[in-house]
Design a protein around this motif. Sequence first.
Motif, PDB file in Angstrom:
ATOM      1  N   GLN A  48       0.973  -1.338   0.067  1.00 51.58           N
ATOM      2  CA  GLN A  48       0.097   0.060  -0.031  1.00 51.58           C
ATOM      3  C   GLN A  48       1.018   1.278  -0.063  1.00 51.58           C
ATOM      4  N   LEU A  49       2.139   1.257   0.668  1.00 50.95           N
ATOM      5  CA  LEU A  49       2.757   2.381   0.869  1.00 50.95           C
ATOM      6  C   LEU A  49       3.703   2.656  -0.148  1.00 50.95           C
ATOM      7  N   TYR A  50       4.559   1.627  -0.514  1.00 44.44           N
ATOM      8  CA  TYR A  50       5.479   1.843  -1.422  1.00 44.44           C
ATOM      9  C   TYR A  50       5.129   2.075  -2.774  1.00 44.44           C
ATOM     10  N   LYS A  51       5.674   3.072  -3.507  1.00 41.83           N
ATOM     11  CA  LYS A  51       5.076   3.165  -4.987  1.00 41.83           C
ATOM     12  C   LYS A  51       6.327   2.918  -6.044  1.00 41.83           C
ATOM     13  N   ASN A  52       7.339   3.304  -5.493  1.00 41.64           N
ATOM     14  CA  ASN A  52       8.588   2.933  -6.464  1.00 41.64           C
ATOM     15  C   ASN A  52       9.725   2.848  -5.590  1.00 41.64           C
ATOM     16  N   VAL A  53      10.920   2.071  -6.288  1.00 38.11           N
ATOM     17  CA  VAL A  53      12.034   1.716  -5.781  1.00 38.11           C
ATOM     18  C   VAL A  53      13.100   2.341  -6.579  1.00 38.11           C
ATOM     19  N   ILE A  54      14.172   3.135  -5.770  1.00 37.52           N
ATOM     20  CA  ILE A  54      15.334   3.706  -6.582  1.00 37.52           C
ATOM     21  C   ILE A  54      16.513   2.825  -5.829  1.00 37.52           C
ATOM     22  N   VAL A  55      17.146   2.495  -6.803  1.00 38.94           N
ATOM     23  CA  VAL A  55      18.417   1.666  -6.268  1.00 38.94           C
ATOM     24  C   VAL A  55      19.647   2.566  -6.645  1.00 38.94           C
ATOM     25  N   LYS A  56      20.395   2.965  -5.545  1.00 40.73           N
ATOM     26  CA  LYS A  56      21.413   3.762  -5.808  1.00 40.73           C
ATOM     27  C   LYS A  56      22.922   3.251  -5.475  1.00 40.73           C
ATOM     28  N   LEU A  57      23.926   4.098  -6.210  1.00 43.10           N
ATOM     29  CA  LEU A  57      25.182   3.589  -5.863  1.00 43.10           C
ATOM     30  C   LEU A  57      25.660   4.668  -4.882  1.00 43.10           C
ATOM     31  N   LEU A  99      17.749  13.323   4.879  1.00 42.23           N
ATOM     32  CA  LEU A  99      18.127  12.730   3.539  1.00 42.23           C
ATOM     33  C   LEU A  99      17.983  13.826   2.314  1.00 42.23           C
ATOM     34  N   SER A 100      17.464  15.087   2.614  1.00 46.08           N
ATOM     35  CA  SER A 100      17.510  16.015   1.647  1.00 46.08           C
ATOM     36  C   SER A 100      19.053  16.678   1.522  1.00 46.08           C
ATOM     37  N   LYS A 101      19.794  16.314   2.492  1.00 45.56           N
ATOM     38  CA  LYS A 101      21.156  17.028   2.547  1.00 45.56           C
ATOM     39  C   LYS A 101      22.110  15.782   2.541  1.00 45.56           C
ATOM     40  N   ASP A 102      21.829  14.660   2.339  1.00 44.29           N
ATOM     41  CA  ASP A 102      22.739  13.474   2.395  1.00 44.29           C
ATOM     42  C   ASP A 102      23.328  13.488   1.143  1.00 44.29           C
ATOM     43  N   LYS A 103      24.633  13.026   1.092  1.00 43.64           N
ATOM     44  CA  LYS A 103      25.654  13.244  -0.158  1.00 43.64           C
ATOM     45  C   LYS A 103      26.041  11.710  -0.323  1.00 43.64           C
ATOM     46  N   THR A 104      25.496  10.880   0.336  1.00 41.56           N
ATOM     47  CA  THR A 104      26.167   9.545   0.384  1.00 41.56           C
ATOM     48  C   THR A 104      25.871   8.618  -1.006  1.00 41.56           C
ATOM     49  N   CYS A 105      24.511   8.870  -1.262  1.00 43.74           N
ATOM     50  CA  CYS A 105      24.161   8.006  -2.561  1.00 43.74           C
ATOM     51  C   CYS A 105      23.985   8.962  -3.645  1.00 43.74           C
ATOM     52  N   GLN A 106      24.802   9.028  -4.582  1.00 49.48           N
ATOM     53  CA  GLN A 106      24.800  10.223  -5.736  1.00 49.48           C
ATOM     54  C   GLN A 106      24.243   9.522  -7.020  1.00 49.48           C
ATOM     55  N   PHE A 107      24.477   8.465  -7.153  1.00 48.73           N
ATOM     56  CA  PHE A 107      24.209   7.677  -8.578  1.00 48.73           C
ATOM     57  C   PHE A 107      22.989   6.741  -8.780  1.00 48.73           C
ATOM     58  N   THR A 108      22.120   7.325  -9.433  1.00 45.77           N
ATOM     59  CA  THR A 108      20.669   6.531  -9.485  1.00 45.77           C
ATOM     60  C   THR A 108      21.008   5.268 -10.590  1.00 45.77           C
ATOM     61  N   ILE A 109      20.897   4.206 -10.070  1.00 49.17           N
ATOM     62  CA  ILE A 109      21.270   2.948 -10.983  1.00 49.17           C
ATOM     63  C   ILE A 109      19.799   2.348 -11.665  1.00 49.17           C
ATOM     64  N   VAL A 110      18.590   2.376 -10.544  1.00 59.08           N
ATOM     65  CA  VAL A 110      17.476   1.800 -11.244  1.00 59.08           C
ATOM     66  C   VAL A 110      16.478   2.630 -10.508  1.00 59.08           C
ATOM     67  N   ASN A 111      15.371   2.730 -11.302  1.00 61.56           N
ATOM     68  CA  ASN A 111      14.257   3.595 -10.734  1.00 61.56           C
ATOM     69  C   ASN A 111      12.865   2.838 -11.590  1.00 61.56           C
ATOM     70  N   LYS A 112      12.396   2.053 -10.377  1.00 53.71           N
ATOM     71  CA  LYS A 112      11.240   1.262 -11.236  1.00 53.71           C
ATOM     72  C   LYS A 112       9.827   1.364 -10.036  1.00 53.71           C
ATOM     73  N   PRO A 113       9.003   0.951 -10.465  1.00 53.00           N
ATOM     74  CA  PRO A 113       7.638   0.865  -9.658  1.00 53.00           C
ATOM     75  C   PRO A 113       8.048  -0.178  -8.643  1.00 53.00           C
ATOM     76  N   TYR A 114       7.449  -0.135  -7.581  1.00 48.92           N
ATOM     77  CA  TYR A 114       7.660  -1.136  -6.464  1.00 48.92           C
ATOM     78  C   TYR A 114       7.074  -2.432  -6.704  1.00 48.92           C
TER      79      TYR A 114
END
Length: 226
Positions: free
Chosen positions: A91-100, A119-134
Motif C-alpha cells: 500500500q505504502l511503497y510506490k517505487n524503488v530507486i537503487v543507488k550507488l 536525507l535531503s542533505k545526504d550526499k552518500t548516494c549520488q548515482f541512481t542505478i535503477v528507478n522502477k515501480p515497487y
Amino acid sequence: METCFLTTFVIILLFCLAETCYGGGVMFSSLPQTLVVSASPQQGQGNCSTLLYTAEKTHKHEESSVLNAGEDTITLTWGLNQSFTADMADQLYKNVIVKLCYAPISQVDRAWRKTVDNLSKDKTCQFTIVNKPYQRNQSSDQWMVEKDVPTATYFVRAYAYNSAGEEMAYGQTTDDGKKSSNLFEIRGITGRHLSLHVASACFSAFSLASLFGLFWMERRKVSVKK
Ligand SMILES: *[C@@H]1O[C@H](CO)[C@@H](O)[C@H](O)[C@H]1NC(C)=O
Ligand SMILES: *[C@@H]1O[C@H](CO)[C@@H](O)[C@H](O)[C@H]1NC(C)=O
Ligand SMILES: *[C@@H]1O[C@H](CO)[C@@H](O)[C@H](O)[C@H]1NC(C)=O
Ligand SMILES: *[C@@H]1O[C@H](CO)[C@@H](O)[C@H](O)[C@H]1NC(C)=O
C-alpha cells in the motif's frame, strides 16, 4: 489500558507527522530496513579491449572486484524482506530507486560526499542505478557502470518511496554500522592507466597483423618473380 495504548499511538502518529513525514526532509535513521538488496559485480567481456584487459589483469593477479567505469556491469536484485508484512508495504511503497553509494573510506575529507541523516542533505548516494515501480517480489536488473562514476569504493542502497516521493524504507548491501562489509571498487575513466595499455595492446595486435600482411605480400611478389 486501552486508552493508554490509543493515546500512545496517537502521540506517535502526531510525532511522525510533525517530525519526519511532513517536517521537510526524511531522517535516514527513522527508516525501517525492509528491503533486501544484493549486487554482484561482473567484469565485462566481449571485445578486444576487455579481453586483453582481463588477460592483463589475470596476469597481474589483480583483485577481481575492481570494476571499470564504462565497461563492467553490476547485477542487482531487490525486493521486500519476506519477514515484513507485504500488505502494508504494497500500500505504502510506490517505487524503488537503487543507488550507488560512497563507502566511508571514500568519504574521508570529502564534504561533497558527506553522510547526513536528513536525507535531503545526504550526499552518500549520488548515482541512481535503477528507478522502477515497487514490486514485493524480487526484481533484478543489470547496470553498466556509467562513464562518469569516479574512482572510489562503493556499496548499493535501495530506497522505497511513497506516492509523495518521500523515502519510506531502505535496504543496502553493506552492514548498517560501519558500512565496511561487501564493498566493491570502481575505477573511473580518468586515472586509469591500464586502458592506455589496452589501447596500445590492441593497436600492436593490429600492427602485427599488418606486418604479417606486408611480409606475405613481399613473399608473394618474390615467388611471382621466380
Ligand atoms: C532537512 O533539510 C531540508 C533542506 O535543507 C530542510 O528544509 C528541512 O527542514 C531539514 N529537516 C530537518 C528535520 O532538519
Ligand atoms: C566493447 O567496448 C566498447 C567500448 O568500451 C563498449 O561500448 C561495447 O559495449 C563493448 N562491446 C561488447 C560486446 O562488450
Ligand atoms: C529480514 O528481516 C529480518 C528481521 O529484521 C532480519 O533478521 C533478516 O536478516 C532480514 N533478511 C535479510 C536477507 O536481510
Ligand atoms: C511473486 O512470487 C510468487 C511466488 O514466487 C508468485 O506466486 C507470484 O505470482 C509473484 N507475484 C508477482 C506480482 O510477480
